[in-house]
Scaffold this active site. Structure first.
Site, PDB file in Angstrom:
ATOM      1  CE  LYS A  70      14.620 -14.743 -11.912  1.00 11.80           C
ATOM      2  NZ  LYS A  70      13.615 -15.751 -11.872  1.00 11.80           N
ATOM      3  CD  GLU A  77      13.375 -14.656 -16.300  1.00 14.67           C
ATOM      4  OE1 GLU A  77      13.634 -14.868 -15.106  1.00 14.67           O
ATOM      5  OE2 GLU A  77      12.329 -14.161 -16.679  1.00 14.67           O
ATOM      6  NE  ARG A 114       4.379   1.929  -1.188  1.00 11.06           N
ATOM      7  CZ  ARG A 114       5.359   1.651  -0.312  1.00 11.06           C
ATOM      8  NH1 ARG A 114       6.596   2.033  -0.582  1.00 11.06           N
ATOM      9  NH2 ARG A 114       5.129   0.995   0.793  1.00 11.06           N
ATOM     10  CD1 TRP A 141      -0.701  -6.244  -2.190  1.00 14.76           C
ATOM     11  CD2 TRP A 141      -0.292  -5.276  -4.141  1.00 14.76           C
ATOM     12  NE1 TRP A 141      -0.231  -7.199  -3.031  1.00 14.76           N
ATOM     13  CE2 TRP A 141       0.034  -6.653  -4.237  1.00 14.76           C
ATOM     14  CE3 TRP A 141      -0.111  -4.490  -5.253  1.00 14.76           C
ATOM     15  CZ2 TRP A 141       0.521  -7.235  -5.403  1.00 14.76           C
ATOM     16  CZ3 TRP A 141       0.392  -5.081  -6.415  1.00 14.76           C
ATOM     17  CH2 TRP A 141       0.685  -6.412  -6.484  1.00 14.76           C
ATOM     18  CG  ASN A 145       1.871  -0.006   3.797  1.00 11.35           C
ATOM     19  OD1 ASN A 145       1.446  -1.135   3.544  1.00 11.35           O
ATOM     20  ND2 ASN A 145       3.070   0.408   3.423  1.00 11.35           N
ATOM     21  N   GLY A 146       0.262  -2.055   6.074  1.00  8.67           N
ATOM     22  CA  GLY A 146       0.789  -3.092   6.961  1.00  8.67           C
ATOM     23  C   GLY A 146      -0.309  -4.100   7.272  1.00  8.67           C
ATOM     24  CB  CYS A 160      -0.874   0.006   1.241  1.00 11.88           C
ATOM     25  SG  CYS A 160      -1.859  -1.469   1.402  1.00 11.88           S
ATOM     26  CD  GLU A 217      13.606 -18.741 -10.027  1.00 11.95           C
ATOM     27  OE1 GLU A 217      12.972 -19.419 -10.853  1.00 11.95           O
ATOM     28  OE2 GLU A 217      13.525 -17.501  -9.993  1.00 11.95           O
ATOM     29  CG  HIS A 228      22.891 -40.680 -15.488  1.00 10.37           C
ATOM     30  ND1 HIS A 228      23.136 -42.044 -15.522  1.00 10.37           N
ATOM     31  CD2 HIS A 228      22.713 -40.359 -14.185  1.00 10.37           C
ATOM     32  CE1 HIS A 228      23.064 -42.532 -14.304  1.00 10.37           C
ATOM     33  NE2 HIS A 228      22.810 -41.534 -13.457  1.00 10.37           N
ATOM     34  CE  LYS A 235       6.870  -9.460 -12.487  1.00  7.28           C
ATOM     35  NZ  LYS A 235       8.018 -10.270 -12.010  1.00  7.28           N
TER      36      LYS A 235
HETATM   37  C1  AGP Z   1      10.279 -15.454 -13.969  1.00  8.84           C
HETATM   38  O1  AGP Z   1      11.446 -14.703 -13.668  1.00  8.84           O
HETATM   39  C2  AGP Z   1       9.716 -15.078 -15.313  1.00  8.84           C
HETATM   40  N1  AGP Z   1       9.392 -13.709 -15.368  1.00  8.84           N
HETATM   41  C3  AGP Z   1       8.600 -16.002 -15.756  1.00  8.84           C
HETATM   42  O2  AGP Z   1       9.131 -17.313 -15.824  1.00  8.84           O
HETATM   43  C4  AGP Z   1       7.356 -16.065 -14.838  1.00  8.84           C
HETATM   44  O3  AGP Z   1       7.675 -16.709 -13.627  1.00  8.84           O
HETATM   45  C5  AGP Z   1       6.266 -16.885 -15.559  1.00  8.84           C
HETATM   46  O4  AGP Z   1       5.912 -16.190 -16.733  1.00  8.84           O
HETATM   47  C6  AGP Z   1       5.027 -17.113 -14.699  1.00  8.84           C
HETATM   48  O5  AGP Z   1       4.444 -15.886 -14.358  1.00  8.84           O
HETATM   49  P1  AGP Z   1       3.319 -15.875 -13.198  1.00  8.84           P
HETATM   50  O6  AGP Z   1       4.003 -16.298 -11.940  1.00  8.84           O
HETATM   51  O7  AGP Z   1       2.836 -14.465 -13.140  1.00  8.84           O
HETATM   52  O8  AGP Z   1       2.253 -16.851 -13.615  1.00  8.84           O
END
Ligand code: AGP
Length: 604
Positions: free
Chosen positions: A484, A487, A27, A75, A99-100, A2, A480, A503, A599
């Protein structure tokens, strides 16, 4: 997260509040509102959705004389994004923004309702204004009533209260959520959750400390510290660049969000842990009645948190758990049985592939749960139940704090289900809850680690690829870490189970092959170590992440030795996030907006 703004002065209060809220849009929010006391009368406006809706509602509202005003972007954490749940919340003659999370709001609300108080909203915040007016009725003194109210709140808050009987005063209190006050030579007073709304308006600012409370009037700024002693403001100059202010001085939103993880995970945990059990007041225990399997379905980073969760559900809840990549699942003619709880995981709640699988599950008559960061998103509206991760808006396209809060929710949920299924002893449950409380500490970014990673990242700017390797729950963390890096650096990286390297992939071993090896002390350490030694023996370049020194590594990122592999998980998560960040920065990439990526992938 928030956003809060406040103003006291002679200028255009409405405009100052609205433009302040605009500066806080980054935010993230799903509703907004303002309340202004001018000429002894309150005016209050609220709107769901973007600020333009609030601007539309207030377009004929004029504020051209002395006034006090408060504003808020919400939020949602408790209660859906609706006008009724939007702040400011009204008592009889006072308004509050907050906020909180008020941890003890249910008890306070129950007592107030016994006194006949009618609540309009589902929020925790509304208890603040009613508690204030209850205390004001008893004491007859506004500041005494405010101080008593603050002392009765548990949890995290940054809050402002205005009341009709003191039209030149704004009360404030801060504990756990950020807030600052700004002053200038025209005796104006400004409040905000972060400094960007005050740039160009306030001459100097005071960032409140936890426990600070007090009030402002035209000529005064009165601050009391957590011990109730009057304290002098600690003024500092404001930065002039709004964008860097939104990044709080970090180079990228992703960097800021890595550093925020400790605080947002504290929010994720807030109100959900007692010494003996996990509490999700947003779901009904019956959701799990008759359930013999949990199926998790997601994309990308959310898939990695789901994979992490599968180890926890089978280990602690003793329930079968399967994990699906949504884009595969939706075209696979899968077998779905009604004793399966179908769980989708999504930061945005809008990912097309994941959303489609949720529809498939509902159509097949399965019970559904969504773990999500955005209330009122498509998945939240569609699923039978929802647990919000409370990570606040995540601006960086490469997800960090969303992943961290998803894993935190899943760790809690595995223990919640363990209690329902009696699959853990009372002592083991208490021990696990004790460990959960340590995640915010484990995710504090250490300067030493960051500096070390900044330095060693210069050696990883080329090569014919990276392997991130780990065993058990560290395999999804390896996935993960690899994602990262891909990406934001555009270098090729693969996450792989350590035990699988022999393997086939070990054929790639040579000095140009970089292996980031996750070596947790408390989970299969010796096994993982021997896998890494196989690679090192073939001259692969090894960067080991561990609490234990590892002499076969070319580079070593030390994490704190901790009590449990899950705390090592979170510390190693920070390390792999920082590694991808620093490599990407050295390569000159746009960390926050990497090429080809969005995003939220709302198309398939
Ligand atoms: C993660 O760093 C990426 N931006 C991407 O893999 C993301 O996690 C994926 O598109 C899923 O998005 P969501 O969690 O909003 O469903």
């Amino acid at each position: 997260m928030c956003g809060i703004v406040g103003y006291l002065g002679n200028k255009n209060t409405k405009e100052i509040l609205l433009s302040g809220l605009k500066e806080l849009e980054y935010r993230g929010y799903d509703s907004a509102g303002i309340a202004v006391l001018q000429d002894g009368e309150f005016s209050n406006y609220k709107a769901v959705g973007k600020l333009v809706n609030l601007e539309e509602k207030t377009k004929n509202f004029i504020t051209d004389k002395f006034a006090i005003g408060i504003g808020h972007t919400r939020w949602a954490t408790h209660g859906k994004p609706t006008e009724l749940n939007a702040h400011p919340h009204l008592g009889e003659s006072s308004y509050v923004v907050h906020n909180g999370i008020i941890e003890n709001y249910a008890e306070l609300k129950q007592e107030l309702q016994k006194d006949g108080i009618k609540f309009l909203s589902q929020t925790d915040t509304e208890v603040i204004v009613h508690q204030f007016e209850k205390n004001l009725l008893a004491s007859g003194d506004e500041f005494e009533a405010f101080s008593k109210t603050i002392s009765e709140l548990e949890g995290a808050y940054a809050t402002l209260i205005v009341t009709k009987s003191l039209p030149d005063t704004i009360f404030f209190a801060k504990h756990g959520s950020p807030m600052l006050v700004g002053v200038n030579d025209e005796n104006e007073k400004f409040f905000a959750s972060s400094d960007s709304p005050l740039i160009g308006l306030a001459k100097e600012v005071n960032y409140f400390e936890d426990g600070d409370y007090g009030y402002v009037t035209k000529g005064e700024l009165v601050i009391f510290d957590k011990d109730g002693n009057k304290s002098k403001p600690n003024f500092s100059q404001l930065s002039t660049d709004k964008l860097s202010a939104q990044k709080d001085g970090y180079r990228f939103f992703m960097e800021k969000e890595i550093y925020e993880q400790s605080d947002v995970i504290a929010d994720t945990l807030l109100g959900r842990l007692s010494d003996e059990e996990i509490m999700f007041d947003e779901i009904d225990k019956n959701l799990f009645n008759g359930i013999n399997e949990i199926k998790l379905c997601a994309c990308g980073t959310s898939y990695h948190s789901a994979l992490s969760a599968s180890y926890l559900f089978e280990r602690y809840s003793k329930i079968r758990c399967s994990v699906e990549i949504a884009s595969e699942f939706r075209y696979r003619s899968p077998i779905m049985s009604k004793d399966t709880l179908f769980v989708v995981i999504s930061q945005s709640g809008e990912t097309a592939d994941t959303l489609e699988t949720l529809k498939m599950a509902k159509k097949a008559g399965l019970r559904t749960l969504v773990i999500c960061n955005v209330d009122n998103s498509s998945m939240v509206r569609l699923a039978d139940a929802c647990i919000l991760t409370r990570a606040g808006i995540e601006k960086g396209v490469a997800s960090t704090k969303a992943f961290a809060t998803q894993v935190t929710v899943f760790w809690m949920l595995s223990l919640y289900v363990a209690k329902l299924r009696n699959s853990l002893s009372r002592d083991e449950l208490k021990h696990q809850i004790h460990l959960l409380r340590e995640i915010p500490v484990a995710t504090i970014v250490s300067d030493d680690m960051h500096e070390r990673i900044k330095r060693l990242s210069k050696r990883y700017l080329h090569g014919h690829g990276f392997f991130f390797i780990g065993r058990d729950i560290f395999f999804p963390l390896a996935l993960e870490g690899a994602l990262k890096l891909k990406e934001i650096s555009y270098l090729h990286a693969e996450g792989y189970p350590s035990g699988e390297m022999k393997h086939g992939p070990i054929a790639l071993a040579d000095p140009e092959l970089f292996t980031i090896a996750l070596l947790p002390e408390h989970l299969l350490y010796e096994k993982s170590k021997s896998n890494v030694e196989e690679l090192s023996a073939r001259d692969s370049t090894i960067c080991a992440i561990s609490s234990k020194e590892f002499d076969k590594a070319d580079d070593f990122i030390k994490i704190n030795s901790s009590k449990d592999y899950m705390l090592e998980f979170f510390e190693m998560m920070i390390a792999v996030q920082l590694l991808s960040l620093e490599i990407s920065i050295r390569l000159g990439n746009d960390v926050d907006m990497p090429r080809n990526l969005a995003k939220s992938v709302t198309v398939e």
